[in-house]
Design an enzyme around this catalytic site. Structure first.
Site, PDB file in Angstrom:
ATOM      1  N   TRP A  57       0.891  -1.060  -0.094  1.00 23.65           N
ATOM      2  CA  TRP A  57      -0.046  -0.056  -0.262  1.00 23.65           C
ATOM      3  C   TRP A  57       1.081   1.281  -0.039  1.00 23.65           C
ATOM      4  O   TRP A  57       1.921   1.328   0.806  1.00 23.65           O
ATOM      5  CB  TRP A  57      -0.895   0.125   1.495  1.00 23.65           C
ATOM      6  CG  TRP A  57      -1.785   1.102   1.416  1.00 23.65           C
ATOM      7  CD1 TRP A  57      -2.773   1.683   0.578  1.00 23.65           C
ATOM      8  CD2 TRP A  57      -1.523   2.485   2.128  1.00 23.65           C
ATOM      9  NE1 TRP A  57      -3.325   2.942   0.866  1.00 23.65           N
ATOM     10  CE2 TRP A  57      -2.499   3.297   1.897  1.00 23.65           C
ATOM     11  CE3 TRP A  57      -0.621   2.651   3.186  1.00 23.65           C
ATOM     12  CZ2 TRP A  57      -2.662   4.685   2.451  1.00 23.65           C
ATOM     13  CZ3 TRP A  57      -0.718   4.022   3.715  1.00 23.65           C
ATOM     14  CH2 TRP A  57      -1.819   4.738   3.461  1.00 23.65           C
TER      15      TRP A  57
ATOM     16  N   ASP B 182     -16.406  11.007  -2.543  1.00 25.05           N
ATOM     17  CA  ASP B 182     -15.666   9.702  -2.100  1.00 25.05           C
ATOM     18  C   ASP B 182     -16.280   9.132  -1.069  1.00 25.05           C
ATOM     19  O   ASP B 182     -17.567   9.228  -0.782  1.00 25.05           O
ATOM     20  CB  ASP B 182     -14.208  10.101  -1.976  1.00 25.05           C
ATOM     21  CG  ASP B 182     -13.334   8.968  -2.008  1.00 25.05           C
ATOM     22  OD1 ASP B 182     -13.169   7.884  -1.419  1.00 25.05           O
ATOM     23  OD2 ASP B 182     -12.560   8.820  -3.082  1.00 25.05           O
ATOM     24  N   ASP B 183     -15.885   8.062  -0.361  1.00 25.52           N
ATOM     25  CA  ASP B 183     -16.305   7.410   0.651  1.00 25.52           C
ATOM     26  C   ASP B 183     -17.184   7.986   1.653  1.00 25.52           C
ATOM     27  O   ASP B 183     -16.610   9.024   2.004  1.00 25.52           O
ATOM     28  CB  ASP B 183     -15.356   6.625   1.302  1.00 25.52           C
ATOM     29  CG  ASP B 183     -15.711   5.340   1.919  1.00 25.52           C
ATOM     30  OD1 ASP B 183     -16.968   4.977   2.196  1.00 25.52           O
ATOM     31  OD2 ASP B 183     -14.851   4.556   2.519  1.00 25.52           O
TER      32      ASP B 183
ATOM     33  N   ARG C 141     -10.583  -3.938   7.328  1.00 25.86           N
ATOM     34  CA  ARG C 141     -11.350  -2.643   7.509  1.00 25.86           C
ATOM     35  C   ARG C 141     -12.663  -2.959   7.805  1.00 25.86           C
ATOM     36  O   ARG C 141     -13.732  -2.413   7.431  1.00 25.86           O
ATOM     37  CB  ARG C 141     -11.243  -2.122   6.039  1.00 25.86           C
ATOM     38  CG  ARG C 141     -10.877  -0.414   6.131  1.00 25.86           C
ATOM     39  CD  ARG C 141     -11.031   0.070   4.584  1.00 25.86           C
ATOM     40  NE  ARG C 141     -10.863   1.547   4.761  1.00 25.86           N
ATOM     41  CZ  ARG C 141     -11.360   2.205   3.762  1.00 25.86           C
ATOM     42  NH1 ARG C 141     -12.382   2.039   3.026  1.00 25.86           N
ATOM     43  NH2 ARG C 141     -11.004   3.787   3.974  1.00 25.86           N
TER      44      ARG C 141
ATOM     45  N   ASP D  21     -13.848   1.147  -5.982  1.00 22.89           N
ATOM     46  CA  ASP D  21     -12.788   1.042  -5.113  1.00 22.89           C
ATOM     47  C   ASP D  21     -12.974  -0.666  -4.577  1.00 22.89           C
ATOM     48  O   ASP D  21     -14.102  -1.251  -4.925  1.00 22.89           O
ATOM     49  CB  ASP D  21     -13.035   1.621  -3.910  1.00 22.89           C
ATOM     50  CG  ASP D  21     -11.736   2.047  -3.133  1.00 22.89           C
ATOM     51  OD1 ASP D  21     -10.695   1.298  -3.443  1.00 22.89           O
ATOM     52  OD2 ASP D  21     -11.682   2.836  -2.421  1.00 22.89           O
TER      53      ASP D  21
ATOM     54  N   ASP E 144      -2.402   5.620  -3.526  1.00 24.88           N
ATOM     55  CA  ASP E 144      -2.892   6.526  -2.228  1.00 24.88           C
ATOM     56  C   ASP E 144      -1.752   7.485  -1.681  1.00 24.88           C
ATOM     57  O   ASP E 144      -2.056   8.451  -1.038  1.00 24.88           O
ATOM     58  CB  ASP E 144      -3.441   5.860  -0.995  1.00 24.88           C
ATOM     59  CG  ASP E 144      -4.857   5.353  -1.170  1.00 24.88           C
ATOM     60  OD1 ASP E 144      -5.592   5.769  -2.156  1.00 24.88           O
ATOM     61  OD2 ASP E 144      -5.536   4.824  -0.402  1.00 24.88           O
TER      62      ASP E 144
HETATM   63  C1  DGJ Z   1      -9.184   3.619  -0.901  1.00 19.17           C
HETATM   64  C2  DGJ Z   1      -8.812   4.571  -1.961  1.00 19.17           C
HETATM   65  O1  DGJ Z   1      -7.666   4.299  -2.428  1.00 19.17           O
HETATM   66  C3  DGJ Z   1      -8.794   5.925  -1.646  1.00 19.17           C
HETATM   67  O2  DGJ Z   1      -8.579   6.998  -2.637  1.00 19.17           O
HETATM   68  C4  DGJ Z   1     -10.206   6.103  -0.966  1.00 19.17           C
HETATM   69  O3  DGJ Z   1     -11.085   6.273  -1.861  1.00 19.17           O
HETATM   70  C5  DGJ Z   1     -10.500   5.351   0.300  1.00 19.17           C
HETATM   71  N1  DGJ Z   1     -10.327   3.846  -0.161  1.00 19.17           N
HETATM   72  C6  DGJ Z   1     -11.940   5.500   0.741  1.00 19.17           C
HETATM   73  O4  DGJ Z   1     -12.438   4.550   1.509  1.00 19.17           O
END
Ligand code: DGJ
Length: 748
Positions: free
Chosen positions: A203, A370-371, A447, A482, A552
């Site tokens: 990651w 986003d989320d 998660r 995602d 990310d």
């Molecule tokens: C992982 C993604 O890579 C991020 O950009 C973001 O969208 C988060 N998830 C949201 O939970």
């Protein structure tokens, strides 16, 4: 034009591209051997090279069949006849045996190139393509293998895939079906042992390049987490030692698949190499009834004797012209602002609208929510699967937001994580059996979420209907898809016990089916795949989404390395890249705003920050970056990419250029990564220019252009040959992480 040549005896086949040839042939009417892959050649018969077993008469080897099997170069090896290297096909038959002896049956030339049912595949596009189909069959069991080869002439790529058909009378269980193997020499043309090029990561640290020696035995990369993952790219390269951008040999192979994979190289005691690529045989079985067919994912491969740069450009052209589909394939993508790093879960309608207002004033064209917009999701522990808007957070819903955005001239993008379900969700409470888990075992959470069994039609129908409703109601222009965990606790309530081994492949087919149905229903939708950053950045996903979130890690300093890795394999037009806030949330590093923009311009380009908290000066820089995007994105998306210098190698600076196909215009990015005292200027040797064209080199202004000022100020004029050999001096810069853009334009 057919690029397939066949000899008079019809037992030797040569497939040509502009600069390469690939040759296979039949030995004594029995086995299909691999004879050659490399620079373009004209002969069909290579029998003068008698040293290798497959080119000798098979009967000479009958008493020593095991040795023959173990030492010969096969095109698609079976299992259990004495070849102790990695097999391509293995099956369990009703009598408990698993031997597969693949004998040559015949060939066909097909015009065109058909899609692969349920899987991503390259397509002819503007090119006229013929496909060579070769059939092999196990005489005892009736298991038949068809090998398909299609050549993309101009981009020097050959696409391969396999179909396995059960022509026997009983059901068989496939235990491994690789997409391609290649038996070949282990030294480059200068006699030096090939090395293995792969890209590994985790990651926020994706696309790390690694070159290793190939020792005897097996070495390679793989995934068994249910998706491609960020630990390794499903790519492998065999490279000359000291490979550079423009010298040395490279054989590059990509697998068009988004699940478990195996990319292996095996060196035998006699220094031969077997390269193999396909679905990882671990956790894979497939029951094949009489008459049924199994389709393997496709492999695309290229060869370059002019270093990595040519391989990169071949794959870029292939992916842009023959893999990526849809409206946005050849279009500038809307400049977006995503609220993830701006707010995480802590947002409401007012916050989003205030971000959108400021963004639209700077020329940003789309807001991506986003989320956290759905269910009761204010943290990562709940509501995945409940794809209805949280009206407490967003009164009036996404429709209200979308209407306000459209008044500002902006579009709406929305985040989904369709393959997941939170145990705390209405969906899970209603359908616990829709989650992948084993009865009686507490499933591993990641998660705090579980994976939905999208191998099931009913689950897919539910998801399509929920997602489609949101898209329709709120006029959504873009979806960020995602996927934030590995698969574990494998069991599908929908499959009988003897088919549980099919789950992982069926899961991938389910993901492809979902995305295909979505794109069919909404052809104008821009889809961006994402998986905790770049954990599902693979060539398979590019068939569905023209862009993928790269990492990310949005720190421009880190992105220079991450994007260099990604650009080696994929076109710049696919790389999700945003300007974010500093100190960067992942690394804590501060990089100048303009450098962040320059680095993001080498990808899809967008923002991931709270624009309402920026200074006026920074907002002016956004407007300037937006101008630069509009001015140069066509060139960056469509041009030929040249890596000029790498911070990874020199530890000081980074430099790359993108030049138009007619070589009339190049945009070059120079990033002064680390400052050092007493090192005044850098001499850069440009690449990819036409040596005989005269170019003007201009420095592009990166700050706001005031009235009467030029966009780009000329600093030099010279022939391409001069700029490439005598070089260009980049004046000293003060401070770390400084960057500058140059326009190198043909002088008419
Ligand atoms: C992982 C993604 O890579 C991020 O950009 C973001 O969208 C988060 N998830 C949201 O939970």
């Amino acid at each position: 034009m057919s690029n397939i040549s066949i000899n008079d005896r019809q037992d030797l086949f040569r497939i040509d591209t502009a600069n390469t040839s690939y040759m296979i042939g039949v030995k004594d009417g029995l086995y299909l051997g691999h004879f050659y892959y490399g620079p373009r050649i004209r002969d069909l018969d290579l029998s003068y090279r008698t040293a290798f077993a497959p080119e000798n008469a098979l009967k000479e080897h009958e008493p020593e069949m095991v040795i023959f099997m173990d030492c010969s170069r096969f095109e698609y090896p079976g299992w259990g006849k004495g070849d102790s290297r990695e097999g391509a096909l293995k099956a369990l038959f009703p009598d408990g045996t698993s031997c597969v002896d693949l004998r040559y049956q015949g060939y066909e030339i097909l015009s065109g190139k058909a899609p692969v049912p349920g899987l991503p595949s390259t397509f002819p596009g503007e090119e006229e393509i013929s496909t060579l189909k070769i059939d092999l069959k196990d005489p005892l069991t009736g298991l038949k293998v068809s090998l398909y080869y299609s050549a993309f002439y101009a981009c020097d790529v050959i696409a391969r895939r396999v179909e396995v058909r059960n022509e026997g009378a009983t059901e068989v269980v496939l235990q491994r079906v690789l997409s391609a193997t290649m038996d070949m020499h282990s030294n480059d043309r200068k006699g030096r042992p090939f090395e293995l090029l792969t890209f590994h990561g985790t990651w926020a640290r994706e696309f790390t390049r690694e070159i290793r020696a190939i020792g005897h035995g097996r070495t390679g990369v793989a995934s068994i987490c249910g998706k491609t993952g960020n630990r390794a790219q499903s790519f492998l390269g065999l490279v000359s030692p000291d490979i550079t951008q423009d010298s040395g040999e490279v054989f590059g192979m990509h697998l068009l698949y988004s699940g478990n994979f195996s990319s292996m190289v095996e060196k035998s005691p006699n220094d031969e190499i077997r390269v193999s690529m396909g679905i990882h045989p671990e956790e894979f079985t497939w029951n094949l009834k009489p008459g049924e067919v199994f389709y393997s994912p496709e492999v695309v491969m290229t060869y370059s004797d002019q270093g990595l740069g040519r391989m990169t450009r071949s794959f870029h052209d292939l992916f842009r012209e023959h893999l990526i589909r849809g409206k946005y394939r050849n279009m500038k993508r809307p400049i977006l602002i995503n609220n993830w790093e701006a707010t995480y879960f802590d947002f409401d309608m007012d916050k989003l609208l205030s971000i959108a207002k400021q963004a639209s004033e700077c020329g940003i064209e789309m807001l991506v929510v986003d989320d956290g917009w759905f269910g009761r999701r204010n943290d990562p522990n709940t509501s995945l699967g409940d794809w209805t808007v949280n009206e407490e957070k967003l009164p009036g819903g996404l429709k209200f937001l979308s209407d306000r955005l459209s008044e500002m001239g902006m579009k709406l993008g929305v985040w989904f994580e369709p393959e997941m379900v939170s145990p705390d969700s209405d969906l899970y409470r209603a359908h616990p059996d829709w989650a992948i888990s084993i009865s009686g075992r507490d499933p591993s959470r990641s998660r705090n979420q579980l994976v939905l069994d999208v191998s099931r039609q009913d689950v897919r129908d539910y998801l399509i209907s929920m997602i489609s409703d949101v898209i329709k109601t709120a006029n959504v222009a873009y979806v960020k898809w995602d996927m934030n965990r590995h698969l574990s606790d494998l069991y599908s309530a929908d499959l009988p016990s003897d088919r549980q081994g099919e789950l992982l492949h069926r899961f991938v087919l389910g993901v492809y089916d979902l995305q295909e149905r979505l794109l069919q229903a909404f052809p104008d939708l821009l889809l961006e795949n994402c998986s905790s950053g770049g954990a599902r950045f693979d060539a398979g996903m590019l068939y569905y989404s023209p862009q993928i979130w790269t990492s990310d890690d949005t720190d421009a300093f880190e992105r220079v390395r991450i994007q260099e890795g990604a650009e080696t394999l994929y076109p710049l037009s696919c790389l999700g890249a945003h300007v974010s806030i500093c100190p960067n949330h992942v690394t804590g590093r501060t990089v100048p705003f303009m450098t962040r923009g320059h680095v993001a311009l080498a990808g899809t380009f967008g923002y991931e920050l709270d624009i309402t908290k920026l200074t006026d000066e920074e907002r002016k820089l956004i407007s300037r970056q937006v101008e630069l995007f509009h001015k140069y994105n066509d060139l960056i998306r469509n041009g030929d990419y040249y890596r000029i210098a790498s911070y990874r190698e020199n530890g000081l600076y980074d430099c790359y250029g993108v030049i138009s196909k007619d070589k009339s215009e190049m945009i070059m990015t120079f990033i002064h990564m680390m400052n050092q005292p007493c090192r005044p200027n850098r001499l850069i040797f440009l690449c990819g220019l036409d040596p005989d064209k005269r170019y003007e080199v201009a420095k592009i202004s990166t700050s706001e252009i005031k009235d009467g000022e030029e966009e780009a100020s000329p600093i030099a004029e010279a022939y391409g040959s001069t700029l490439m050999n005598a070089g260009l001096v980049i004046p000293c810069m003060y401070g770390d992480f400084q960057s500058v853009l140059y326009l190198i334009k043909e002088k008419k």
